[in-house]
Design an enzyme around this catalytic site. Structure first.
Site, PDB file in Angstrom:
ATOM      1  N   ASP A 223       0.873  -1.174   0.000  1.00 29.89           N
ATOM      2  CA  ASP A 223       0.000   0.000   0.000  1.00 29.89           C
ATOM      3  C   ASP A 223       0.913   1.228   0.000  1.00 29.89           C
ATOM      4  O   ASP A 223       2.142   1.113  -0.188  1.00 29.89           O
ATOM      5  CB  ASP A 223      -0.992  -0.045   1.185  1.00 29.89           C
ATOM      6  CG  ASP A 223      -0.347   0.256   2.539  1.00 29.89           C
ATOM      7  OD1 ASP A 223       0.894   0.374   2.608  1.00 29.89           O
ATOM      8  OD2 ASP A 223      -1.089   0.380   3.538  1.00 29.89           O
ATOM      9  N   HIS A 224       0.338   2.398   0.221  1.00 33.14           N
ATOM     10  CA  HIS A 224       1.139   3.636   0.198  1.00 33.14           C
ATOM     11  C   HIS A 224       2.199   3.643   1.298  1.00 33.14           C
ATOM     12  O   HIS A 224       3.291   4.165   1.110  1.00 33.14           O
ATOM     13  CB  HIS A 224       0.228   4.863   0.317  1.00 33.14           C
ATOM     14  CG  HIS A 224      -0.707   4.800   1.491  1.00 33.14           C
ATOM     15  ND1 HIS A 224      -1.770   3.924   1.537  1.00 33.14           N
ATOM     16  CD2 HIS A 224      -0.708   5.468   2.675  1.00 33.14           C
ATOM     17  CE1 HIS A 224      -2.407   4.073   2.694  1.00 33.14           C
ATOM     18  NE2 HIS A 224      -1.781   4.992   3.409  1.00 33.14           N
TER      19      HIS A 224
ATOM     20  N   CYS B 138       3.035  -3.018   4.108  1.00 28.79           N
ATOM     21  CA  CYS B 138       2.231  -1.831   4.443  1.00 28.79           C
ATOM     22  C   CYS B 138       3.056  -1.047   5.463  1.00 28.79           C
ATOM     23  O   CYS B 138       4.265  -1.293   5.598  1.00 28.79           O
ATOM     24  CB  CYS B 138       0.836  -2.193   4.950  1.00 28.79           C
ATOM     25  SG  CYS B 138       0.790  -3.106   6.507  1.00 28.79           S
TER      26      CYS B 138
ATOM     27  N   THR C 231       3.137  -1.010   8.804  1.00 24.29           N
ATOM     28  CA  THR C 231       3.668  -1.860   9.877  1.00 24.29           C
ATOM     29  C   THR C 231       3.864  -3.309   9.450  1.00 24.29           C
ATOM     30  O   THR C 231       4.536  -4.066  10.161  1.00 24.29           O
ATOM     31  CB  THR C 231       2.680  -1.899  11.062  1.00 24.29           C
ATOM     32  OG1 THR C 231       1.419  -2.387  10.549  1.00 24.29           O
ATOM     33  CG2 THR C 231       2.492  -0.524  11.682  1.00 24.29           C
TER      34      THR C 231
ATOM     35  N   HIS D 180      10.062 -23.395   9.624  1.00 31.31           N
ATOM     36  CA  HIS D 180       8.981 -24.002  10.402  1.00 31.31           C
ATOM     37  C   HIS D 180       7.593 -23.776   9.802  1.00 31.31           C
ATOM     38  O   HIS D 180       6.723 -24.634   9.934  1.00 31.31           O
ATOM     39  CB  HIS D 180       8.969 -23.430  11.833  1.00 31.31           C
ATOM     40  CG  HIS D 180      10.111 -23.910  12.666  1.00 31.31           C
ATOM     41  ND1 HIS D 180      10.191 -23.711  14.026  1.00 31.31           N
ATOM     42  CD2 HIS D 180      11.249 -24.601  12.334  1.00 31.31           C
ATOM     43  CE1 HIS D 180      11.310 -24.241  14.502  1.00 31.31           C
ATOM     44  NE2 HIS D 180      11.976 -24.787  13.488  1.00 31.31           N
TER      45      HIS D 180
ATOM     46  N   ARG E 257       7.841 -32.692  11.598  1.00 31.07           N
ATOM     47  CA  ARG E 257       6.802 -32.361  12.580  1.00 31.07           C
ATOM     48  C   ARG E 257       6.061 -31.070  12.212  1.00 31.07           C
ATOM     49  O   ARG E 257       4.909 -30.872  12.606  1.00 31.07           O
ATOM     50  CB  ARG E 257       7.414 -32.250  13.983  1.00 31.07           C
ATOM     51  CG  ARG E 257       8.332 -31.062  14.194  1.00 31.07           C
ATOM     52  CD  ARG E 257       9.038 -31.115  15.535  1.00 31.07           C
ATOM     53  NE  ARG E 257       9.759 -29.902  15.864  1.00 31.07           N
ATOM     54  CZ  ARG E 257      10.950 -29.567  15.372  1.00 31.07           C
ATOM     55  NH1 ARG E 257      11.551 -30.370  14.497  1.00 31.07           N
ATOM     56  NH2 ARG E 257      11.540 -28.434  15.733  1.00 31.07           N
TER      57      ARG E 257
END
Ligand code: RB5
Length: 152
Positions: free
Chosen positions: A9-10, A73, A75, A106, A140
Protein backbone atom coordinates in the site's frame (compact mmCIF):
# COMPACT_ATOMS: atom_id res chain seq x y z
CA UNK A 1 13.92 -19.86 -12.22
CA UNK A 2 11.18 -18.64 -9.88
CA UNK A 3 8.67 -15.86 -9.37
CA UNK A 4 8.36 -13.21 -6.70
CA UNK A 5 5.07 -11.33 -6.60
CA UNK A 6 5.33 -8.09 -4.68
CA UNK A 7 2.73 -5.56 -3.52
CA UNK A 8 2.38 -2.70 -1.09
CA UNK A 9 0.00 0.00 0.00
CA UNK A 10 1.14 3.64 0.20
CA UNK A 11 2.82 2.98 3.57
CA UNK A 12 5.07 0.39 1.97
CA UNK A 13 5.55 1.98 -1.44
CA UNK A 14 9.03 3.39 -0.92
CA UNK A 15 10.38 0.15 0.57
CA UNK A 16 8.74 -1.85 -2.22
CA UNK A 17 10.48 0.23 -4.88
CA UNK A 18 13.84 -0.22 -3.17
CA UNK A 19 13.28 -3.96 -2.78
CA UNK A 20 12.42 -4.29 -6.47
CA UNK A 21 15.67 -2.51 -7.42
CA UNK A 22 17.58 -4.97 -5.23
CA UNK A 23 15.77 -8.05 -6.52
CA UNK A 24 16.24 -7.09 -10.15
CA UNK A 25 19.95 -6.60 -9.57
CA UNK A 26 20.65 -9.68 -7.44
CA UNK A 27 17.96 -12.29 -8.14
CA UNK A 28 18.13 -12.28 -11.91
CA UNK A 29 16.88 -15.87 -12.09
CA UNK A 30 13.56 -14.74 -10.59
CA UNK A 31 10.82 -12.93 -12.46
CA UNK A 32 9.59 -10.04 -10.32
CA UNK A 33 5.90 -9.25 -10.68
CA UNK A 34 4.86 -5.91 -9.17
CA UNK A 35 1.10 -5.82 -8.65
CA UNK A 36 1.11 -2.29 -7.21
CA UNK A 37 0.67 0.22 -5.84
CA UNK A 38 2.47 2.43 -8.30
CA UNK A 39 2.41 5.73 -6.40
CA UNK A 40 1.98 7.02 -2.84
CA UNK A 41 -1.72 7.85 -3.07
CA UNK A 42 -3.64 6.47 -0.11
CA UNK A 43 -5.29 3.07 -0.69
CA UNK A 44 -6.87 0.37 1.47
CA UNK A 45 -4.44 -2.46 2.13
CA UNK A 46 -7.06 -5.29 1.93
CA UNK A 47 -7.55 -4.39 -1.76
CA UNK A 48 -3.81 -4.72 -2.35
CA UNK A 49 -3.76 -8.12 -0.67
CA UNK A 50 -6.72 -9.28 -2.72
CA UNK A 51 -4.87 -8.43 -5.96
CA UNK A 52 -1.70 -10.08 -4.73
CA UNK A 53 -3.29 -13.35 -3.65
CA UNK A 54 -5.46 -13.58 -6.78
CA UNK A 55 -2.29 -13.33 -8.87
CA UNK A 56 -0.53 -15.93 -6.70
CA UNK A 57 -3.48 -18.35 -6.87
CA UNK A 58 -3.78 -17.94 -10.62
CA UNK A 59 -0.12 -18.74 -11.12
CA UNK A 60 -0.35 -21.75 -8.81
CA UNK A 61 -3.40 -22.95 -10.72
CA UNK A 62 -1.33 -22.73 -13.89
CA UNK A 63 1.22 -24.99 -12.22
CA UNK A 64 3.93 -22.39 -11.76
CA UNK A 65 6.39 -23.62 -9.16
CA UNK A 66 8.77 -21.71 -6.92
CA UNK A 67 6.61 -18.67 -6.24
CA UNK A 68 6.46 -16.55 -3.16
CA UNK A 69 5.04 -13.14 -2.34
CA UNK A 70 6.29 -10.06 -0.55
CA UNK A 71 3.69 -7.67 0.85
CA UNK A 72 4.34 -4.39 2.61
CA UNK A 73 2.23 -1.83 4.44
CA UNK A 74 3.24 0.69 7.11
CA UNK A 75 3.67 -1.86 9.88
CA UNK A 76 3.18 -5.12 7.99
CA UNK A 77 0.33 -5.91 10.36
CA UNK A 78 -2.65 -5.01 8.19
CA UNK A 79 -1.36 -6.89 5.17
CA UNK A 80 -0.47 -9.99 7.17
CA UNK A 81 -3.93 -10.09 8.78
CA UNK A 82 -5.53 -9.68 5.35
CA UNK A 83 -3.42 -12.25 3.50
CA UNK A 84 -3.99 -14.86 6.19
CA UNK A 85 -7.73 -14.71 5.49
CA UNK A 86 -7.09 -16.62 2.26
CA UNK A 87 -7.10 -20.40 2.10
CA UNK A 88 -3.62 -21.96 1.78
CA UNK A 89 -1.87 -18.66 2.42
CA UNK A 90 0.67 -18.65 5.21
CA UNK A 91 1.76 -15.05 5.58
CA UNK A 92 4.57 -14.37 8.04
CA UNK A 93 5.27 -10.90 9.37
CA UNK A 94 9.06 -10.68 9.40
CA UNK A 95 11.07 -8.14 11.36
CA UNK A 96 14.58 -9.54 11.11
CA UNK A 97 16.79 -12.41 9.94
CA UNK A 98 15.55 -14.79 12.65
CA UNK A 99 11.84 -14.36 11.91
CA UNK A 100 12.58 -14.76 8.19
CA UNK A 101 14.51 -17.98 8.84
CA UNK A 102 11.71 -19.44 10.98
CA UNK A 103 9.03 -18.30 8.53
CA UNK A 104 10.55 -20.68 5.97
CA UNK A 105 12.02 -23.42 8.19
CA UNK A 106 8.98 -24.00 10.40
CA UNK A 107 6.02 -22.27 8.76
CA UNK A 108 6.83 -22.70 5.07
CA UNK A 109 5.36 -19.24 4.52
CA UNK A 110 4.36 -18.43 0.98
CA UNK A 111 3.99 -14.72 1.73
CA UNK A 112 6.31 -12.55 3.79
CA UNK A 113 4.97 -9.29 5.17
CA UNK A 114 7.12 -6.34 6.18
CA UNK A 115 6.61 -2.89 7.64
CA UNK A 116 7.71 -0.08 5.35
CA UNK A 117 7.65 2.40 8.23
CA UNK A 118 9.62 0.04 10.46
CA UNK A 119 12.37 -1.53 8.39
CA UNK A 120 15.24 0.03 6.51
CA UNK A 121 16.27 -1.46 3.18
CA UNK A 122 19.26 -3.28 4.69
CA UNK A 123 17.07 -5.23 7.10
CA UNK A 124 14.52 -5.92 4.37
CA UNK A 125 17.30 -7.33 2.17
CA UNK A 126 18.54 -9.47 5.05
CA UNK A 127 15.01 -10.84 5.48
CA UNK A 128 14.62 -11.63 1.79
CA UNK A 129 18.06 -13.24 1.42
CA UNK A 130 17.46 -15.38 4.49
CA UNK A 131 13.99 -16.43 3.41
CA UNK A 132 15.16 -17.43 -0.08
CA UNK A 133 18.22 -19.31 1.18
CA UNK A 134 16.49 -21.26 3.95
CA UNK A 135 14.77 -24.60 3.36
CA UNK A 136 11.48 -25.76 4.86
CA UNK A 137 12.19 -28.50 7.39
CA UNK A 138 8.95 -30.47 6.96
CA UNK A 139 8.64 -33.37 9.42
CA UNK A 140 6.80 -32.36 12.58
CA UNK A 141 6.05 -28.96 11.08
CA UNK A 142 4.03 -30.45 8.22
CA UNK A 143 1.55 -31.94 10.69
CA UNK A 144 1.03 -28.43 12.11
CA UNK A 145 0.56 -26.86 8.70
CA UNK A 146 -1.96 -29.59 7.86
CA UNK A 147 -3.90 -28.64 10.99
CA UNK A 148 -3.95 -24.97 9.96
CA UNK A 149 -5.28 -26.02 6.53
CA UNK A 150 -8.29 -27.61 8.30
CA UNK A 151 -9.37 -24.19 9.61
CA UNK A 152 -10.68 -23.14 6.20
C1 RB5 B 1 -1.77 3.11 6.40
O1 RB5 B 1 -1.70 4.37 6.97
C2 RB5 B 1 -1.44 2.04 7.44
O2 RB5 B 1 -2.47 1.91 8.34
C3 RB5 B 1 -1.13 0.73 6.77
O3 RB5 B 1 -0.08 0.89 5.89
C4 RB5 B 1 -0.73 -0.42 7.67
O4 RB5 B 1 0.31 -0.07 8.52
C5 RB5 B 1 -1.82 -1.11 8.38
O5 RB5 B 1 -1.60 -2.09 9.11
Amino acid sequence: MGFIIIASDHGGFELKQNIIKFLEKVYTSYTIIDVGVYNENSVDYPDICYNLICKYNLMKKNNQQDIFCIVICGTGIGVSISCNKFKNIRCALCHNKYTAEMAKKHNNANVIAMGGRILNIETAIDIINTFINTQYEGGRHQKRLDKIALFF
